[in-house]
Design a protein around this motif. Structure first.
Motif, short mmCIF file in Angstrom:
data_model
loop_
_atom_site.label_atom_id
_atom_site.label_comp_id
_atom_site.label_asym_id
_atom_site.label_seq_id
_atom_site.Cartn_x
_atom_site.Cartn_y
_atom_site.Cartn_z
N ARG A 5 0.81 -1.22 0.00
CA ARG A 5 0.00 0.00 0.00
C ARG A 5 0.85 1.27 0.00
O ARG A 5 0.37 2.34 -0.37
CB ARG A 5 -0.94 -0.01 1.21
N SER A 6 2.08 1.16 0.48
CA SER A 6 2.98 2.32 0.46
C SER A 6 4.41 1.81 0.42
O SER A 6 4.65 0.61 0.52
CB SER A 6 2.78 3.20 1.70
N HIS A 7 5.34 2.74 0.26
CA HIS A 7 6.75 2.36 0.21
C HIS A 7 7.54 3.09 1.29
O HIS A 7 8.73 3.34 1.14
CB HIS A 7 7.32 2.64 -1.18
N GLU A 8 6.86 3.42 2.39
CA GLU A 8 7.52 4.19 3.43
C GLU A 8 8.57 3.38 4.19
O GLU A 8 9.41 3.96 4.88
CB GLU A 8 6.50 4.79 4.40
N LEU A 9 8.54 2.03 4.06
CA LEU A 9 9.58 1.21 4.68
C LEU A 9 10.51 0.59 3.64
O LEU A 9 11.22 -0.37 3.93
CB LEU A 9 8.95 0.11 5.54
N GLU A 10 10.50 1.15 2.44
CA GLU A 10 11.41 0.66 1.41
C GLU A 10 12.84 0.91 1.86
O GLU A 10 13.20 2.02 2.25
CB GLU A 10 11.14 1.38 0.09
N GLY A 11 13.67 -0.12 1.83
CA GLY A 11 15.04 -0.01 2.33
C GLY A 11 15.20 -0.53 3.74
O GLY A 11 16.32 -0.56 4.27
N ALA A 12 14.09 -0.97 4.35
CA ALA A 12 14.14 -1.55 5.69
C ALA A 12 14.06 -3.07 5.60
O ALA A 12 13.32 -3.61 4.78
CB ALA A 12 12.99 -1.03 6.55
N CYS A 13 14.83 -3.75 6.42
CA CYS A 13 14.82 -5.21 6.46
C CYS A 13 14.61 -5.65 7.91
O CYS A 13 15.38 -5.26 8.80
CB CYS A 13 16.14 -5.77 5.93
N LEU A 14 13.56 -6.44 8.14
CA LEU A 14 13.19 -6.85 9.48
C LEU A 14 13.31 -8.36 9.64
O LEU A 14 12.92 -9.12 8.75
CB LEU A 14 11.75 -6.43 9.80
N LYS A 25 11.24 -5.32 3.60
CA LYS A 25 11.69 -6.70 3.38
C LYS A 25 11.59 -7.41 4.72
O LYS A 25 12.05 -6.88 5.74
CB LYS A 25 13.13 -6.71 2.87
N VAL A 26 11.00 -8.58 4.74
CA VAL A 26 10.70 -9.27 6.00
C VAL A 26 11.18 -10.71 5.95
O VAL A 26 10.92 -11.43 4.98
CB VAL A 26 9.19 -9.24 6.30
N LEU A 34 2.37 -8.92 12.16
CA LEU A 34 3.36 -7.84 12.06
C LEU A 34 4.09 -7.93 10.73
O LEU A 34 4.30 -6.90 10.05
CB LEU A 34 4.36 -7.95 13.22
N GLY A 35 4.49 -9.14 10.33
CA GLY A 35 5.18 -9.30 9.05
C GLY A 35 4.34 -8.80 7.89
O GLY A 35 4.84 -8.13 6.98
N ARG A 36 3.06 -9.12 7.92
CA ARG A 36 2.16 -8.68 6.85
C ARG A 36 2.02 -7.16 6.84
O ARG A 36 2.04 -6.53 5.77
CB ARG A 36 0.79 -9.35 7.01
N ALA A 37 1.89 -6.56 8.03
CA ALA A 37 1.77 -5.10 8.11
C ALA A 37 3.03 -4.41 7.58
O ALA A 37 2.95 -3.39 6.89
CB ALA A 37 1.52 -4.69 9.57
N LEU A 38 4.19 -4.98 7.88
CA LEU A 38 5.45 -4.40 7.40
C LEU A 38 5.57 -4.53 5.89
O LEU A 38 6.04 -3.61 5.21
CB LEU A 38 6.63 -5.10 8.09
N MET A 39 5.15 -5.67 5.35
CA MET A 39 5.19 -5.87 3.89
C MET A 39 4.28 -4.89 3.17
O MET A 39 4.59 -4.42 2.08
CB MET A 39 4.81 -7.30 3.55
N GLU A 40 3.14 -4.59 3.79
CA GLU A 40 2.22 -3.61 3.19
C GLU A 40 2.86 -2.24 3.07
O GLU A 40 2.45 -1.43 2.25
CB GLU A 40 0.94 -3.52 4.04
N LYS A 41 3.88 -1.99 3.90
CA LYS A 41 4.58 -0.70 3.87
C LYS A 41 5.87 -0.77 3.05
O LYS A 41 6.64 0.19 3.04
CB LYS A 41 4.91 -0.25 5.30
N GLY A 42 6.09 -1.90 2.38
CA GLY A 42 7.24 -1.99 1.48
C GLY A 42 8.51 -2.53 2.10
O GLY A 42 9.57 -2.49 1.47
#
Length: 335
Positions: free
Chosen positions: A109-118, A163-164, A153-161
């Motif tokens: 839905r967004s790319h606000e966490l693009e570049g983040a790896c959890l 990497k999980v 949580l993993g799904r919510a993070l993926m929705e924000k772009g």
């Protein structure tokens, strides 16, 4: 049919059979891959593909349904799911079978966490259920509730772009909308059987995280460990947070998630207040895993009020969403 025609028929039939046999591709798993992640590498993400894979490789898996390193496995013959994204293009959707059929299709839905790896780790699992609570004759196991929240949580993070990596996995249990989650010992650590010995179990998941962090190119790498506490029946506690001693990034991460919880409680329960704390603690997984990390205890499984935080599906989702928002705050505030 004359001899010449008979020969040609046999020749072409043989060619067809040969091409069919060669179409049945084989591949070997990489270290740490489970069935779903192994198949995903080749573009197979559907339940039908997983079912076919298990059928055509009967007798070649471990007793727990895991893959064996060095062994060659036949790949499904069915249609692959979707196409690989072009270099430089942004994904608009992700398929993660671990979330289960109802939730495996994730819209970015967004790319606000693009570049983040959890790196997401639910506590215990496999032969160790963790803390056990009781409601009537039902046993509530810590590992099941921690795992469900980790998946959310993993799904919510993926929705924000983001990497999980989901480190502890159950190939059967996806995100569940039940109050009382069924118990099992199927969980693996990226496809590997979880040992009973505590130190070996903790070291296994730290090793898995550290192998991944070595390969991942993202600059922002963070680990999240989720557990459920066990205290006396009368002890009601809020979510509390730990970070490794001396870890500035770990402290900032836990504080950002903690502040998010404070804001949410002020909004949804303004007269209650939030008494969760942030502190240093020399926990094994915090010391031995490479990324900065936050360790969360979500409540007392023995306390009736705390259990509502766990057994009500919408509350589990809220916990996941709030943790996600805390991570977003931390990611955006990095220097």
């Amino acid at each position: 049919m004359n001899i010449r025609k008979l020969f040609l028929f046999a020749f072409w039939t043989g060619c067809c059979l040969t091409s069919t046999l060669y179409a049945q591709e084989r591949a070997k798993p990489k270290n740490g891959e489970g069935v779903s992640t192994f198949l995903q590498r080749f573009g197979y993400t559907s339940r039908a593909a997983q079912k076919e894979f298990l059928e055509i490789n009967k007798g070649k898996l471990t007793r727990d349904g895991g893959l064996i390193l060095g062994r060659s496995y036949r790949l499904p013959t069915g249609k692959k799911s979707g196409k690989k994204a072009r270099a430089g293009s942004r994904k608009t959707s992700v398929v993660e079978p671990l979330f289960g059929p109802a939730y495996q299709n994730v819209s970015v839905r967004s790319h606000e966490l693009e570049g983040a790896c959890l790196y997401l780790v639910s506590g215990h699992g496999g032969p160790d259920p963790g803390a056990i609570g009781k409601v009537g004759n039902r046993e509530l196991h810590e590992d099941e509730y921690a795992y469900d929240i980790i998946l959310r949580l993993g799904r919510a993070l993926m929705e924000k772009g983001a990497k999980v990596h989901i480190i502890i996995q159950d190939e059967k249990d996806g995100i569940r909308d039940d109050r009382y989650l069924s118990n099992s010992d199927r969980e693996t650590c990226l496809g590997q059987t979880i040992p009973l010995d505590q130190i070996a179990r903790l070291q296994q998941r730290c090793d898995a995280i550290n192998r991944l962090t070595y390969k991942d190119k993202e600059k922002y790498k963070r680990a999240i460990f989720i557990h459920v506490d066990s205290r006396g029946h009368k002890d009601q506690v809020d979510v509390f947070f730990y970070h490794s001693p001396g870890s500035k990034l770990g402290k900032r991460l836990t504080e950002n998630i903690h502040k998010t919880f404070e804001r949410k409680y002020d909004k949804h329960q303004p007269n209650r207040g939030f008494r969760g704390t942030v502190s240093e603690r020399s926990l094994y997984v915090l010391k031995k895993s490479n990324p900065a990390a936050a360790f969360l205890e979500l409540g007392n499984i023995q306390n009736e009020r705390d259990r509502k935080r766990l057994v009500i599906p919408s509350n589990r989702q809220a916990l996941a969403d709030w943790i996600c928002q805390g991570i977003i705050k931390d990611f955006k505030g990095q220097r």
